[in-house]
Design a protein around this motif. Structure first.
Motif, PDB file in Angstrom:
ATOM      1  N   ALA A 135      35.064  41.911  32.602  1.00 44.91           N
ATOM      2  CA  ALA A 135      35.276  42.114  34.033  1.00 44.91           C
ATOM      3  C   ALA A 135      34.007  41.821  34.820  1.00 44.91           C
ATOM      4  CB  ALA A 135      35.748  43.546  34.300  1.00 44.91           C
ATOM      5  N   ARG A 136      32.864  42.311  34.328  1.00 46.77           N
ATOM      6  CA  ARG A 136      31.599  42.045  35.029  1.00 46.77           C
ATOM      7  C   ARG A 136      31.294  40.555  35.085  1.00 46.77           C
ATOM      8  NH1 ARG A 136      29.695  46.595  32.155  1.00 46.77           N
ATOM      9  NH2 ARG A 136      28.604  45.221  30.709  1.00 46.77           N
ATOM     10  N   ARG A 137      31.518  39.853  33.966  1.00 48.61           N
ATOM     11  CA  ARG A 137      31.264  38.406  33.935  1.00 48.61           C
ATOM     12  C   ARG A 137      32.131  37.669  34.944  1.00 48.61           C
ATOM     13  NH1 ARG A 137      27.179  35.506  31.777  1.00 48.61           N
ATOM     14  NH2 ARG A 137      27.208  35.537  29.543  1.00 48.61           N
ATOM     15  N   PHE A 138      33.424  37.983  34.948  1.00 51.92           N
ATOM     16  CA  PHE A 138      34.347  37.311  35.855  1.00 51.92           C
ATOM     17  C   PHE A 138      34.085  37.692  37.310  1.00 51.92           C
ATOM     18  CE2 PHE A 138      37.090  37.266  31.927  1.00 51.92           C
ATOM     19  CZ  PHE A 138      36.858  35.927  31.659  1.00 51.92           C
ATOM     20  N   GLU A 139      33.761  38.961  37.563  1.00 52.89           N
ATOM     21  CA  GLU A 139      33.446  39.391  38.919  1.00 52.89           C
ATOM     22  C   GLU A 139      32.243  38.615  39.459  1.00 52.89           C
ATOM     23  OE1 GLU A 139      32.905  43.653  38.863  1.00 52.89           O
ATOM     24  OE2 GLU A 139      34.865  43.912  37.923  1.00 52.89           O
ATOM     25  N   GLN A 140      31.234  38.467  38.616  1.00 51.44           N
ATOM     26  CA  GLN A 140      30.039  37.727  39.027  1.00 51.44           C
ATOM     27  C   GLN A 140      30.374  36.263  39.292  1.00 51.44           C
ATOM     28  OE1 GLN A 140      26.821  37.922  36.226  1.00 51.44           O
ATOM     29  NE2 GLN A 140      25.538  36.538  37.395  1.00 51.44           N
ATOM     30  N   TYR A 141      31.151  35.661  38.412  1.00 49.68           N
ATOM     31  CA  TYR A 141      31.534  34.258  38.566  1.00 49.68           C
ATOM     32  C   TYR A 141      32.324  34.057  39.860  1.00 49.68           C
ATOM     33  CZ  TYR A 141      33.320  29.630  37.467  1.00 49.68           C
ATOM     34  OH  TYR A 141      33.631  28.289  37.516  1.00 49.68           O
ATOM     35  N   ALA A 170      35.535  35.249  25.868  1.00 44.17           N
ATOM     36  CA  ALA A 170      35.257  35.774  24.520  1.00 44.17           C
ATOM     37  C   ALA A 170      35.237  37.300  24.542  1.00 44.17           C
ATOM     38  CB  ALA A 170      33.933  35.221  24.000  1.00 44.17           C
ATOM     39  N   ALA A 171      34.591  37.878  25.549  1.00 39.37           N
ATOM     40  CA  ALA A 171      34.559  39.339  25.680  1.00 39.37           C
ATOM     41  C   ALA A 171      35.969  39.892  25.885  1.00 39.37           C
ATOM     42  CB  ALA A 171      33.649  39.749  26.835  1.00 39.37           C
ATOM     43  N   LEU A 172      36.756  39.201  26.686  1.00 41.31           N
ATOM     44  CA  LEU A 172      38.134  39.617  26.938  1.00 41.31           C
ATOM     45  C   LEU A 172      38.949  39.584  25.648  1.00 41.31           C
ATOM     46  CD1 LEU A 172      40.191  40.361  29.186  1.00 41.31           C
ATOM     47  CD2 LEU A 172      40.644  37.931  29.408  1.00 41.31           C
ATOM     48  N   GLN A 173      38.793  38.504  24.899  1.00 44.01           N
ATOM     49  CA  GLN A 173      39.536  38.354  23.649  1.00 44.01           C
ATOM     50  C   GLN A 173      39.141  39.420  22.627  1.00 44.01           C
ATOM     51  OE1 GLN A 173      39.029  34.521  21.838  1.00 44.01           O
ATOM     52  NE2 GLN A 173      40.822  34.770  20.542  1.00 44.01           N
ATOM     53  N   ASP A 174      37.867  39.823  22.643  1.00 47.24           N
ATOM     54  CA  ASP A 174      37.390  40.826  21.695  1.00 47.24           C
ATOM     55  C   ASP A 174      37.640  42.253  22.158  1.00 47.24           C
ATOM     56  OD1 ASP A 174      36.541  38.808  20.021  1.00 47.24           O
ATOM     57  OD2 ASP A 174      34.445  38.899  20.674  1.00 47.24           O
ATOM     58  N   GLY A 175      38.242  42.406  23.339  1.00 37.80           N
ATOM     59  CA  GLY A 175      38.582  43.731  23.828  1.00 37.80           C
ATOM     60  C   GLY A 175      37.471  44.433  24.591  1.00 37.80           C
ATOM     61  N   PHE A 176      36.414  43.724  24.930  1.00 36.20           N
ATOM     62  CA  PHE A 176      35.327  44.287  25.726  1.00 36.20           C
ATOM     63  C   PHE A 176      35.640  44.046  27.209  1.00 36.20           C
ATOM     64  CE2 PHE A 176      33.233  43.196  21.671  1.00 36.20           C
ATOM     65  CZ  PHE A 176      32.862  44.486  21.294  1.00 36.20           C
ATOM     66  N   TYR A 177      36.609  44.804  27.690  1.00 34.98           N
ATOM     67  CA  TYR A 177      37.139  44.569  29.028  1.00 34.98           C
ATOM     68  C   TYR A 177      36.101  44.789  30.122  1.00 34.98           C
ATOM     69  CZ  TYR A 177      41.477  44.697  26.420  1.00 34.98           C
ATOM     70  OH  TYR A 177      42.462  44.453  25.506  1.00 34.98           O
ATOM     71  N   ASP A 178      35.241  45.792  29.938  1.00 31.98           N
ATOM     72  CA  ASP A 178      34.230  46.050  30.966  1.00 31.98           C
ATOM     73  C   ASP A 178      33.221  44.918  31.057  1.00 31.98           C
ATOM     74  OD1 ASP A 178      33.345  46.769  28.388  1.00 31.98           O
ATOM     75  OD2 ASP A 178      31.883  48.202  29.179  1.00 31.98           O
ATOM     76  N   VAL A 179      32.818  44.372  29.910  1.00 33.03           N
ATOM     77  CA  VAL A 179      31.890  43.239  29.891  1.00 33.03           C
ATOM     78  C   VAL A 179      32.554  42.010  30.499  1.00 33.03           C
ATOM     79  CG1 VAL A 179      30.564  41.679  28.405  1.00 33.03           C
ATOM     80  CG2 VAL A 179      30.659  44.131  27.872  1.00 33.03           C
ATOM     81  N   PHE A 224      41.583  35.723  34.842  1.00 37.27           N
ATOM     82  CA  PHE A 224      40.952  36.402  33.705  1.00 37.27           C
ATOM     83  C   PHE A 224      40.361  37.742  34.130  1.00 37.27           C
ATOM     84  CE2 PHE A 224      40.837  31.896  32.485  1.00 37.27           C
ATOM     85  CZ  PHE A 224      41.562  31.994  31.313  1.00 37.27           C
ATOM     86  N   MET A 225      39.841  37.808  35.354  1.00 32.84           N
ATOM     87  CA  MET A 225      39.315  39.067  35.874  1.00 32.84           C
ATOM     88  C   MET A 225      40.440  40.101  35.939  1.00 32.84           C
ATOM     89  SD  MET A 225      37.185  39.597  39.421  1.00 32.84           S
ATOM     90  CE  MET A 225      38.561  39.134  40.484  1.00 32.84           C
ATOM     91  N   PHE A 226      41.624  39.668  36.383  1.00 31.13           N
ATOM     92  CA  PHE A 226      42.772  40.578  36.434  1.00 31.13           C
ATOM     93  C   PHE A 226      43.141  41.059  35.030  1.00 31.13           C
ATOM     94  CE2 PHE A 226      44.446  38.099  40.349  1.00 31.13           C
ATOM     95  CZ  PHE A 226      43.546  38.739  41.165  1.00 31.13           C
ATOM     96  N   ARG A 227      43.087  40.165  34.058  1.00 32.98           N
ATOM     97  CA  ARG A 227      43.411  40.566  32.685  1.00 32.98           C
ATOM     98  C   ARG A 227      42.417  41.602  32.175  1.00 32.98           C
ATOM     99  NH1 ARG A 227      44.163  35.469  29.080  1.00 32.98           N
ATOM    100  NH2 ARG A 227      44.526  37.078  27.539  1.00 32.98           N
ATOM    101  N   ALA A 228      41.140  41.433  32.531  1.00 34.47           N
ATOM    102  CA  ALA A 228      40.128  42.410  32.122  1.00 34.47           C
ATOM    103  C   ALA A 228      40.377  43.752  32.808  1.00 34.47           C
ATOM    104  CB  ALA A 228      38.730  41.890  32.460  1.00 34.47           C
ATOM    105  N   TRP A 229      40.672  43.726  34.106  1.00 36.25           N
ATOM    106  CA  TRP A 229      40.970  44.968  34.819  1.00 36.25           C
ATOM    107  C   TRP A 229      42.237  45.610  34.277  1.00 36.25           C
ATOM    108  CZ3 TRP A 229      40.006  42.848  40.413  1.00 36.25           C
ATOM    109  CH2 TRP A 229      38.628  42.813  40.650  1.00 36.25           C
ATOM    110  N   PHE A 230      43.205  44.783  33.893  1.00 40.48           N
ATOM    111  CA  PHE A 230      44.434  45.312  33.299  1.00 40.48           C
ATOM    112  C   PHE A 230      44.104  46.031  31.993  1.00 40.48           C
ATOM    113  CE2 PHE A 230      48.317  45.065  30.760  1.00 40.48           C
ATOM    114  CZ  PHE A 230      49.249  45.550  31.662  1.00 40.48           C
ATOM    115  N   GLY A 231      43.208  45.446  31.185  1.00 39.16           N
ATOM    116  CA  GLY A 231      42.777  46.090  29.942  1.00 39.16           C
ATOM    117  C   GLY A 231      42.087  47.420  30.200  1.00 39.16           C
ATOM    118  N   GLU A 232      41.410  47.524  31.334  1.00 40.84           N
ATOM    119  CA  GLU A 232      40.749  48.777  31.721  1.00 40.84           C
ATOM    120  C   GLU A 232      41.712  49.736  32.429  1.00 40.84           C
ATOM    121  OE1 GLU A 232      36.170  47.783  32.700  1.00 40.84           O
ATOM    122  OE2 GLU A 232      37.601  47.052  34.200  1.00 40.84           O
ATOM    123  N   GLU A 233      42.950  49.295  32.623  1.00 47.58           N
ATOM    124  CA  GLU A 233      43.969  50.044  33.350  1.00 47.58           C
ATOM    125  C   GLU A 233      43.550  50.298  34.800  1.00 47.58           C
ATOM    126  OE1 GLU A 233      45.212  53.476  31.107  1.00 47.58           O
ATOM    127  OE2 GLU A 233      45.718  52.257  29.373  1.00 47.58           O
TER     128      GLU A 233
END
Length: 106
Positions: A54-60, A43-52, A76-85
């Motif tokens: 990423a932290r969720r996926f890293e923890q998981y 949900a955070a990824l879809q809403d563009g909250f890449y840092d949030v 999904f963690m990679f997609r979040a990191w990709f959003g953070e460049e």
């Protein structure tokens, strides 16, 4: 050019983990899709909250034991990191986690 190389990096990262991220059966797939930690991260990824996200996926990924679940969440963690460049982070993670990429190379 920057965009093209970024897409190549993301594609390589996703390919490195996708083959082992497929759940064994439909029941396992449903279980993964309903996991509350993964749902919150997605949900955070879809809403563009890449840092949030990423932290969720890293923890998981850090807490899960199953290689399949780790690989599934890492996509999904990679997609979040990709959003953070954070492209280098993706490649570094793949190199540092051979139990997930199991010998695949980019």
């Amino acid at each position: 050019m920057k965009y093209e190389s970024s897409m190549v990096i993301l594609a390589a990262a996703v390919l490195a983990c996708t083959w082992c991220a497929r759940p064994a059966g439909a029941a396992e797939q449903i279980e993964l899709e309903r996991d509350p930690d993964l749902l919150a991260g997605r949900a955070a990824l879809q809403d563009g909250f890449y840092d949030v996200a990423a932290r969720r996926f890293e923890q998981y990924v850090a807490e899960t034991i199953s290689r399949r679940q780790k690989a599934y969440a890492s996509i999904f963690m990679f997609r979040a990191w990709f959003g953070e460049e954070a492209y280098d982070r993706i490649l570094d993670w793949i190199d540092d986690n051979p139990e997930v990429n199991r010998g695949t190379r980019y």
